[in-house]
Write a protein that holds these residues in place. Structure first.
Motif, PDB file in Angstrom:
ATOM      1  N   VAL A  34     -45.681   2.312   6.081  1.00 43.43           N
ATOM      2  CA  VAL A  34     -44.991   2.957   4.977  1.00 43.43           C
ATOM      3  C   VAL A  34     -45.231   2.521   3.562  1.00 43.43           C
ATOM      4  N   SER A  35     -46.761   3.148   3.613  1.00 49.30           N
ATOM      5  CA  SER A  35     -47.261   2.282   2.283  1.00 49.30           C
ATOM      6  C   SER A  35     -47.000   3.587   1.178  1.00 49.30           C
ATOM      7  N   GLY A  36     -47.654   3.315  -0.035  1.00 47.02           N
ATOM      8  CA  GLY A  36     -46.728   4.121  -0.658  1.00 47.02           C
ATOM      9  C   GLY A  36     -45.207   5.243  -0.940  1.00 47.02           C
ATOM     10  N   LEU A  37     -44.697   4.454   0.517  1.00 43.87           N
ATOM     11  CA  LEU A  37     -43.173   5.114   0.314  1.00 43.87           C
ATOM     12  C   LEU A  37     -41.987   4.155   0.445  1.00 43.87           C
ATOM     13  N   ALA A  38     -41.971   3.281   1.101  1.00 43.80           N
ATOM     14  CA  ALA A  38     -40.674   1.954   1.201  1.00 43.80           C
ATOM     15  C   ALA A  38     -42.030   0.634   1.633  1.00 43.80           C
ATOM     16  N   GLU A  39     -40.799  -0.075   1.032  1.00 46.32           N
ATOM     17  CA  GLU A  39     -40.422  -1.114   1.850  1.00 46.32           C
ATOM     18  C   GLU A  39     -39.505  -1.473   2.627  1.00 46.32           C
ATOM     19  N   MET A  40     -40.209  -2.102   4.061  1.00 47.02           N
ATOM     20  CA  MET A  40     -39.320  -2.583   5.006  1.00 47.02           C
ATOM     21  C   MET A  40     -39.074  -3.930   5.091  1.00 47.02           C
ATOM     22  N   GLU A  41     -37.889  -4.490   5.146  1.00 49.50           N
ATOM     23  CA  GLU A  41     -37.281  -5.496   6.157  1.00 49.50           C
ATOM     24  C   GLU A  41     -36.745  -5.587   7.467  1.00 49.50           C
ATOM     25  N   ILE A  42     -36.269  -6.761   7.412  1.00 47.11           N
ATOM     26  CA  ILE A  42     -35.909  -6.686   8.924  1.00 47.11           C
ATOM     27  C   ILE A  42     -34.224  -7.583   8.090  1.00 47.11           C
ATOM     28  N   ALA A  43     -32.894  -6.821   8.592  1.00 48.83           N
ATOM     29  CA  ALA A  43     -31.594  -7.376   8.731  1.00 48.83           C
ATOM     30  C   ALA A  43     -31.247  -7.908   9.788  1.00 48.83           C
ATOM     31  N   GLY A  44     -30.638  -9.124   9.907  1.00 45.18           N
ATOM     32  CA  GLY A  44     -29.244  -9.558  11.064  1.00 45.18           C
ATOM     33  C   GLY A  44     -30.518  -9.562  12.073  1.00 45.18           C
ATOM     34  N   PRO A  45     -29.411  -8.706  13.146  1.00 44.72           N
ATOM     35  CA  PRO A  45     -30.013  -8.645  14.933  1.00 44.72           C
ATOM     36  C   PRO A  45     -30.881  -8.317  14.800  1.00 44.72           C
ATOM     37  N   GLY A  46     -31.662  -7.871  14.216  1.00 41.73           N
ATOM     38  CA  GLY A  46     -32.567  -6.289  14.318  1.00 41.73           C
ATOM     39  C   GLY A  46     -32.685  -5.017  13.068  1.00 41.73           C
ATOM     40  N   PHE A  47     -31.575  -5.217  12.606  1.00 42.26           N
ATOM     41  CA  PHE A  47     -31.843  -3.237  11.703  1.00 42.26           C
ATOM     42  C   PHE A  47     -33.088  -3.040  11.201  1.00 42.26           C
ATOM     43  N   LEU A  48     -33.967  -2.171  10.936  1.00 40.51           N
ATOM     44  CA  LEU A  48     -35.030  -2.066  10.107  1.00 40.51           C
ATOM     45  C   LEU A  48     -34.711  -1.173   9.146  1.00 40.51           C
ATOM     46  N   ASN A  49     -34.619  -2.072   7.481  1.00 39.70           N
ATOM     47  CA  ASN A  49     -34.040  -1.106   6.475  1.00 39.70           C
ATOM     48  C   ASN A  49     -34.942  -1.271   5.774  1.00 39.70           C
ATOM     49  N   PHE A  50     -35.416   0.157   4.961  1.00 38.18           N
ATOM     50  CA  PHE A  50     -36.374   0.951   4.057  1.00 38.18           C
ATOM     51  C   PHE A  50     -35.413   0.940   3.134  1.00 38.18           C
TER      52      PHE A  50
END
Ligand code: ARG
Length: 586
Positions: free
Chosen positions: A72-88
């Motif tokens: 996701v370079s140049g676009l967003a940062e990715m994070e994991i939340a809770g049981p496995g949500f992918l957040n951008f």
């Protein structure tokens, strides 16, 4: 074609999942949606959780693998939340790039649909010979907005005002006309005289069965072509149409067609014959009715109704025992016409929720007649008075639309006297009319169509609050900045840079326009666009408080001017999709 941020992120995520070994068919189902809460980033996906469950894997472990493989370079940062949500979390530079793109984009990031549909939009449809009352306002305003949005998205929308110009009320008006018409009064104020006649018959009929019967006879005579009744009808319809047209001009609403119920008269017999021939209708107590097909569960069957004794038939009437045809018969004939003449594939009926049974029956009969059509009842609730009961005038009548619009204009005039810097009386009058009508429209469109809402004029015309004037004022305020800019700025050539949080947030809201407009048609909810515009305006005001524009050094100033200009354009376009115009000064 321009992709939204959500679509771009979805593409990246799918590539990441493919790199993790998932095949095409699985990827098809993966989506990315806006996060409800910015603390969890701008967008999110539950793909890792869903796919882990299917593959009986640990969702967090899968999420970690996906994050490692997704670029996701140049676009967003990715994070994991809770049981496995992918957040951008979208990067400021990605927002900046998008805002710069909006600068030269007439469509402001709203893509056209790839498969345009031919949609017939049936809305407004007041009953002629009675003035249009405030209940018709919901249908008129929602329908008009849906037609504007549908067209902007690239659909082929055909708008049709299915006037109630052939029903019961004409039996009543004709009966009263023959007995009591006051020619002088008719010439002076035709709509008032028609209303008087209508009330005479309706009050009389309530007390007296003989009058009711006489009115029904006049209706049957009219529908069978009686010359005298037809002449009276023609005269009444003429007056009413002129009154209605005046109202639509004021509301800025137009129709492609005005095919009232009367225009289907010749088709009614044919419809009934075909229902009999197809075995769909049979006689019951002298009337001709369509009964249940017996297919589904009774709970879901519009032709069954639960009584104390159990389930009973609840048929649709298509011919009365006196030979007259029904509302439903006309609607069936109307479907035939719309398919044969207009090639309709989809028909939307923007009508009060109290008619929901009628439409469920109508759609079911259409299906049983062999139509493969997308038919939808775009239903809505009731407008309430401040007492929480359906809005009424002091005398207990339904308020007339014209009175409501006049009151709204007058309330807006009061606000203008208090708050506006304008001094020309004619300009203030024009602004009062604009704000008054806009306020009524926006109040309607900012509520979920199924919920009832309280009609509170003072609130509706207030400059602060979730109102049209708040948005119009926001627009004027943005535009006023440009009157103070020294020298020419070529906005399209500006390098957009977002430093402050308030700038990033405003950019985020601007970019969301392209994601908001298309979803309005998913469930016919203009309130999604209305609430979006309020949020955008709030983002603008916070930005404007936190970030000096004209006093900033040139590079920053120009970048902020791009944000301002795009805000004004999105506000103007968004409001126009709701049928609301913006003033240049207020
Ligand atoms: N004239 C009707 C009314 O005022 C609404 C008609 C809606 N359209 C339709 N095709 N039935 O209640």
């Amino acid at each position: 074609m321009a992709m939204t941020l959500a679509e771009e992120l979805k593409g990246r995520l799918r590539a990441g999942l493919a790199a993790c070994g998932f095949d095409e068919a699985v990827l098809e189902r993966v989506g990315v949606s806006q996060s409800a809460d910015l603390r969890f980033g701008d967008y999110q996906s539950n793909a890792a959780m869903v796919l882990a469950k299917e593959a009986k894997q640990n969702p967090r472990a899968l999420a970690e693998a996906v994050v490692a493989k997704t670029d996701v370079s140049g676009l967003a940062e990715m994070e994991i939340a809770g049981p496995g949500f992918l957040n951008f979390r979208v990067l400021p530079e990605a927002f900046a790039k998008r805002v710069a793109g909006l600068c030269g984009d007439e469509r402001l990031g709203v893509a056209q649909v790839t498969e345009p549909e031919r949609i017939v939009l049936d809305f407004s449809a007041p009953n002629v010979a009675k003035p249009m009352h405030v209940g018709h306002i919901r249908s008129t305003i929602i329908g008009d907005s849906l037609s504007r949005i549908g067209r902007f998205l690239g659909h082929e929308v055909i708008t049709d005002n299915h006037l109630g110009d052939w029903g019961t009320q004409f039996g009543m008006v004709v009966w009263a006309w023959k007995k009591e018409l006051n020619r002088e009064a008719l010439e002076a104020d035709p709509l008032a005289e028609l209303l008087r006649l209508y009330r005479l018959a309706s009050e009389g009929g309530k007390a007296d069965e003989v009058i009711r019967e006489a009115c029904r006879k006049e209706l049957v005579k009219l529908q069978q072509g009686d010359a005298e009744n037809f002449a009276i009808w023609t005269e009444c319809v003429g007056y009413s149409l002129r009154g209605l047209e005046r109202m639509y001009v004021r509301l800025g609403v137009e129709f492609d067609h005005w095919k009232g119920e009367s225009s289907y008269n010749e088709r009614l017999q044919r419809v009934v014959d075909s229902l009999i021939a197809a075995g769909l209708a049979r006689e019951s107590n002298g009337a001709l009715c369509v009964f249940s097909s017996g297919e589904g569960k009774p709970e879901e069957d519009p032709f069954r109704i639960q009584k104390k004794e159990g389930w009973e038939d609840n048929p649709m009437l298509v011919r009365k025992s006196d030979g007259g045809f029904n509302y439903a018969t006309t609607d069936l004939a109307t479907i035939d016409f719309r398919v044969e003449e207009w090639g309709a594939k989809k028909i939307l009926y923007v009508v009060d929720h109290r008619q929901s049974l009628h439409f469920r029956q109508l759609f079911d009969v259409a299906r049983r007649r062999g139509y493969d059509l997308d038919l939808a009842h775009v239903s809505f609730g009731t407008i309430l008075g401040k007492d929480g009961k359906p809005l009424k005038t002091r005398s207990g009548d339904l308020p007339q639309l014209e009175d409501v619009l006049n009151d709204a204009r007058d309330a807006a005039r009061v606000t203008i006297e208090e708050r506006s810097k304008l001094d020309d009386a004619a300009e203030k009058d024009a602004l009062a009319e604009l704000i008054g009508i806009s306020a009524v429209k926006f109040t309607e469109l900012s509520h979920h169509r199924m919920s009832d809402y309280v009609f509170d004029l003072e609130k509706m015309v207030a400059l602060e609050g979730d109102t049209a004037p708040y948005l119009q004022y926001s627009y004027v305020r943005v535009r006023s900045i440009f009157r103070k800019v020294e020298g020419e700025v070529d906005l399209k050539a500006v390098a957009v840079q977002l430093e402050e949080d308030a700038e990033v947030h405003l950019a985020r809201m601007l970019v969301r326009f392209g994601e908001t407009v298309p979803v309005v048609l998913d469930d016919y909810r203009p309130n999604l666009l209305a609430t979006y515009l309020l949020e955008l305006a709030r983002a603008f005001h916070s930005f404007f408080e936190a970030c000096p524009v004209l006093k900033a050094e040139e590079g920053v100033r120009n970048s902020r001017l791009v944000l301002c200009d795009t805000t004004a354009r999105v506000l103007e376009k968004g409001l126009s999709l709701l049928g609301i115009a913006v003033p240049e000064r207020m």
